[in-house]
Enzyme design. Structure first.
Site, PDB file in Angstrom:
ATOM      1  N   SER A   1       0.135 -12.324  -4.722  1.00  0.00           N
ATOM      2  CA  SER A   1       0.316 -10.950  -5.202  1.00  0.00           C
ATOM      3  C   SER A   1       1.575 -10.859  -6.070  1.00  0.00           C
ATOM      4  O   SER A   1       2.549 -11.579  -5.831  1.00  0.00           O
ATOM      5  CB  SER A   1       0.468 -10.041  -3.975  1.00  0.00           C
ATOM      6  OG  SER A   1       0.073  -8.730  -4.271  1.00  0.00           O
ATOM      7  N   PRO A   2       1.571  -9.991  -7.086  1.00  0.00           N
ATOM      8  CA  PRO A   2       2.792  -9.857  -7.893  1.00  0.00           C
ATOM      9  C   PRO A   2       3.961  -9.394  -7.040  1.00  0.00           C
ATOM     10  O   PRO A   2       3.822  -8.446  -6.256  1.00  0.00           O
ATOM     11  CB  PRO A   2       2.434  -8.779  -8.930  1.00  0.00           C
ATOM     12  CG  PRO A   2       1.026  -8.387  -8.699  1.00  0.00           C
ATOM     13  CD  PRO A   2       0.501  -9.085  -7.498  1.00  0.00           C
TER      14      PRO A   2
ATOM     15  N   ALA B   1       5.816  -8.295 -11.837  1.00  0.00           N
ATOM     16  CA  ALA B   1       5.507  -7.392 -12.938  1.00  0.00           C
ATOM     17  C   ALA B   1       6.509  -7.574 -14.075  1.00  0.00           C
ATOM     18  O   ALA B   1       7.707  -7.746 -13.839  1.00  0.00           O
ATOM     19  CB  ALA B   1       5.557  -5.955 -12.435  1.00  0.00           C
TER      20      ALA B   1
ATOM     21  N   GLN C   1       1.450  -9.363 -14.622  1.00  0.00           N
ATOM     22  CA  GLN C   1       1.210  -7.936 -14.440  1.00  0.00           C
ATOM     23  C   GLN C   1       2.137  -7.161 -15.362  1.00  0.00           C
ATOM     24  O   GLN C   1       3.288  -7.555 -15.565  1.00  0.00           O
ATOM     25  CB  GLN C   1       1.513  -7.578 -12.981  1.00  0.00           C
ATOM     26  CG  GLN C   1       1.156  -6.149 -12.610  1.00  0.00           C
ATOM     27  CD  GLN C   1       1.614  -5.776 -11.215  1.00  0.00           C
ATOM     28  OE1 GLN C   1       2.741  -6.061 -10.834  1.00  0.00           O
ATOM     29  NE2 GLN C   1       0.750  -5.135 -10.447  1.00  0.00           N
TER      30      GLN C   1
ATOM     31  N   TYR D   1       4.728   4.108  -9.824  1.00  0.00           N
ATOM     32  CA  TYR D   1       5.295   3.840 -11.144  1.00  0.00           C
ATOM     33  C   TYR D   1       4.613   4.739 -12.189  1.00  0.00           C
ATOM     34  O   TYR D   1       3.832   5.621 -11.832  1.00  0.00           O
ATOM     35  CB  TYR D   1       5.203   2.341 -11.453  1.00  0.00           C
ATOM     36  CG  TYR D   1       6.035   1.524 -10.468  1.00  0.00           C
ATOM     37  CD1 TYR D   1       7.406   1.757 -10.350  1.00  0.00           C
ATOM     38  CD2 TYR D   1       5.466   0.576  -9.636  1.00  0.00           C
ATOM     39  CE1 TYR D   1       8.189   1.048  -9.437  1.00  0.00           C
ATOM     40  CE2 TYR D   1       6.233  -0.142  -8.719  1.00  0.00           C
ATOM     41  CZ  TYR D   1       7.597   0.104  -8.630  1.00  0.00           C
ATOM     42  OH  TYR D   1       8.367  -0.584  -7.722  1.00  0.00           O
TER      43      TYR D   1
ATOM     44  N   ARG E   1      -4.327  -2.636 -10.797  1.00  0.00           N
ATOM     45  CA  ARG E   1      -3.891  -2.362  -9.416  1.00  0.00           C
ATOM     46  C   ARG E   1      -3.759  -0.850  -9.217  1.00  0.00           C
ATOM     47  O   ARG E   1      -3.031  -0.179  -9.955  1.00  0.00           O
ATOM     48  CB  ARG E   1      -2.567  -3.056  -9.113  1.00  0.00           C
ATOM     49  CG  ARG E   1      -2.016  -2.646  -7.745  1.00  0.00           C
ATOM     50  CD  ARG E   1      -0.928  -3.553  -7.233  1.00  0.00           C
ATOM     51  NE  ARG E   1      -1.480  -4.770  -6.646  1.00  0.00           N
ATOM     52  CZ  ARG E   1      -0.828  -5.553  -5.786  1.00  0.00           C
ATOM     53  NH1 ARG E   1       0.392  -5.242  -5.407  1.00  0.00           N
ATOM     54  NH2 ARG E   1      -1.383  -6.644  -5.304  1.00  0.00           N
TER      55      ARG E   1
ATOM     56  N   LEU F   1      -0.677  -7.221   4.176  1.00  0.00           N
ATOM     57  CA  LEU F   1      -0.658  -7.774   5.527  1.00  0.00           C
ATOM     58  C   LEU F   1      -1.887  -8.626   5.818  1.00  0.00           C
ATOM     59  O   LEU F   1      -2.500  -8.486   6.874  1.00  0.00           O
ATOM     60  CB  LEU F   1      -0.509  -6.654   6.563  1.00  0.00           C
ATOM     61  CG  LEU F   1       0.886  -6.029   6.662  1.00  0.00           C
ATOM     62  CD1 LEU F   1       0.909  -4.935   7.718  1.00  0.00           C
ATOM     63  CD2 LEU F   1       1.938  -7.081   6.995  1.00  0.00           C
TER      64      LEU F   1
ATOM     65  N   GLY G   1       1.180 -11.676  -0.229  1.00  0.00           N
ATOM     66  CA  GLY G   1       2.497 -11.357  -0.775  1.00  0.00           C
ATOM     67  C   GLY G   1       3.595 -12.019   0.036  1.00  0.00           C
ATOM     68  O   GLY G   1       3.907 -13.204  -0.117  1.00  0.00           O
ATOM     69  N   ARG G   2       4.160 -11.258   0.967  1.00  0.00           N
ATOM     70  CA  ARG G   2       5.344 -11.730   1.697  1.00  0.00           C
ATOM     71  C   ARG G   2       5.099 -13.009   2.473  1.00  0.00           C
ATOM     72  O   ARG G   2       5.999 -13.841   2.622  1.00  0.00           O
ATOM     73  CB  ARG G   2       5.848 -10.613   2.619  1.00  0.00           C
ATOM     74  CG  ARG G   2       6.493  -9.480   1.827  1.00  0.00           C
ATOM     75  CD  ARG G   2       6.563  -8.213   2.626  1.00  0.00           C
ATOM     76  NE  ARG G   2       5.240  -7.686   2.925  1.00  0.00           N
ATOM     77  CZ  ARG G   2       5.009  -6.573   3.598  1.00  0.00           C
ATOM     78  NH1 ARG G   2       6.026  -5.874   4.058  1.00  0.00           N
ATOM     79  NH2 ARG G   2       3.771  -6.156   3.810  1.00  0.00           N
TER      80      ARG G   2
END
Ligand SMILES: Cc1cc2nc3c(=O)[nH]c(=O)nc-3n(C[C@H](O)[C@H](O)[C@H](O)COP(=O)(O)O)c2cc1C
Length: 382
Positions: free
Chosen positions: A25-26, A61, A103, A190, A238, A312, A334-335
């Site tokens: 994931s970005p 991004a 992204q 954003y 997204r 998650l 992601g994380r």
């Protein structure tokens, strides 16, 4: 022999074949050097992820204008000078077969803040003293993201048109740098999300009011980016599929928007949620593993467009089930990939897709396989 899709089956989108269903994931790193340029850290970080074996690897991004950054330390793609320095990152991602992706972001009213670990507060005189001057932010309406944050200027029509061009120009630069998939960031509060949500869009012109007007900016950006981005390469968008706030953007609206985006040539809807205002989010939604997968599932089923699930997703068995059960076409990590950049390679082992380390770089895999064999022989002789 099964032909059923699973986590390690390939996926073809336009002319690009993604070797497995795992995306990184970005994730913004907020460690860019001067003028939004990458540093050695970026090369290390994306090189590690490239070795890690995900089929599709998004960089963080990239800002489409300097004011479109979140912090002074974001990477950018607003100028031609930013293309060449990204090439080594693209190469590091692609060296082991991952598809290099990026992204595009304009941070809107969530820009001009400090880095998360430095407080994530609006820039002011104190930060200016350390060289981080605040800047004028822009959004759909002059409504701050959080109490005490910068009041953005509402974009006028010329400003909107200039930004549509800025997204298209950045898309052309991304193609020149060698990226092979592109994601338009329309989530997490954003700029584009500030147009979509009735909580942040208070306009009464062609870009605010009903669903058609609130989605207009994103549709114009998408149309311009699709025209600028090579026809053989896939385009993702997204979305924050729900605002996670009373009176906000809804999943029904996301389904309707996904249909429009698909008609404009978007290949994958990347299904996230929330983030409209970082500190006002009411967290209506519980967060078990894969809590956003239901959004990807519903958009895939009802809008008939491939989806990327994110949020998650941390265990190989769950990630595999999302693909096998047809809930999404790609899962993004992601994380968990920050914790373990080899997550995809280890998932392949855990799912018995690659029990013998053959997907690892041979200079590592040979040793790891030998070690595993001698460990199991040791166990057998005990
Ligand atoms: C450090 C960090 C930076 C992020 N930056 C971005 C970003 O640039 N673009 C984006 O769409 N999401 C961004 N996100 C959100 C992630 O892409 C992802 O959707 C989120 O972390 C949930 O997935 P996870 O539970 O697997 O981490 C970021 C998240 C983190 C932790």
């Amino acid at each position: 022999m099964t032909t059923e899709p699973h986590l390690f089956s390939s996926l073809s989108l336009r002319d690009v074949t993604i070797p497995n269903r795992i995306a990184i994931s970005p994730m913004q790193q907020y460690v860019a050097g001067k003028d939004g340029l990458p540093t050695a850290f970026h090369l290390q970080h994306y090189g590690r992820l490239g070795i890690g074996g995900a089929g599709l690897i998004f960089t963080e991004a990239l800002a489409v204008t300097p004011e479109g950054r979140v912090t002074h330390h974001d990477l950018g793609l607003w100028s031609d000078a930013q293309v060449e320095p990204l090439v080594p990152i693209v190469e590091a991602i692609a060296a082991r077969g991952g598809v290099p992706a990026t992204q595009l972001i304009h941070a809107g009213r969530k820009g001009s803040v400090g880095r998360p670990w430095e407080g994530y507060n609006p820039l002011d005189e104190t930060t200016a003293a350390r060289g981080e001057e605040p800047w004028q932010t822009f959004a759909a309406s002059a409504v701050p993201a959080n109490p005490g944050w910068h009041v953005p200027a509402a974009l006028n029509k010329n400003g909107i048109a200039r930004l549509v061009d800025a997204y298209a120009a950045a898309a052309r630069r991304a193609a020149r740098a060698g990226f092979r998939a592109l994601n338009i960031h329309a989530a997490h509060g954003y700029l584009i999300h500030s147009f979509l949500s009735p909580l942040s869009n208070r306009r009464d012109d062609d870009y605010g009011g009903d669903f058609a007007r609130r989605t207009r900016f994103l549709l114009e950006v998408t149309d311009a980016v699709r025209a600028a981005w090579p026809a053989g390469l896939p385009l993702f968008v997204r979305l924050s599929c729900v605002d996670d706030q009373e009176g906000g953007w809804t999943l029904d609206e996301s389904v309707a928007l996904a249909r429009l985006l698909k008609d404009l040539g978007v290949d994958v809807i990347d299904c996230s949620s929330g983030g409209l205002g970082e500190r006002t989010t009411t967290r209506l939604i519980a967060r078990p593993e894969g809590y956003q997968v239901p959004y990807a599932e519903r958009i895939r089923a009802e809008a008939g467009v491939p989806t990327q699930a994110v949020g998650l997703i941390t265990t190989p068995a769950f990630a595999d089930s999302v693909i096998r059960e047809g809930r999404a076409d790609i899962v993004a990590i992601g994380r968990e990939a920050l914790l373990n950049p080899h997550w995809p390679l280890q998932a392949a082992r855990a799912l018995n897709h690659d029990p013998n380390f053959s997907a690892w770089p041979p200079s590592w895999g040979w040793w790891l396989e030998k070690r595993a064999r001698s460990a199991s022989a040791g166990r057998a002789s005990r």
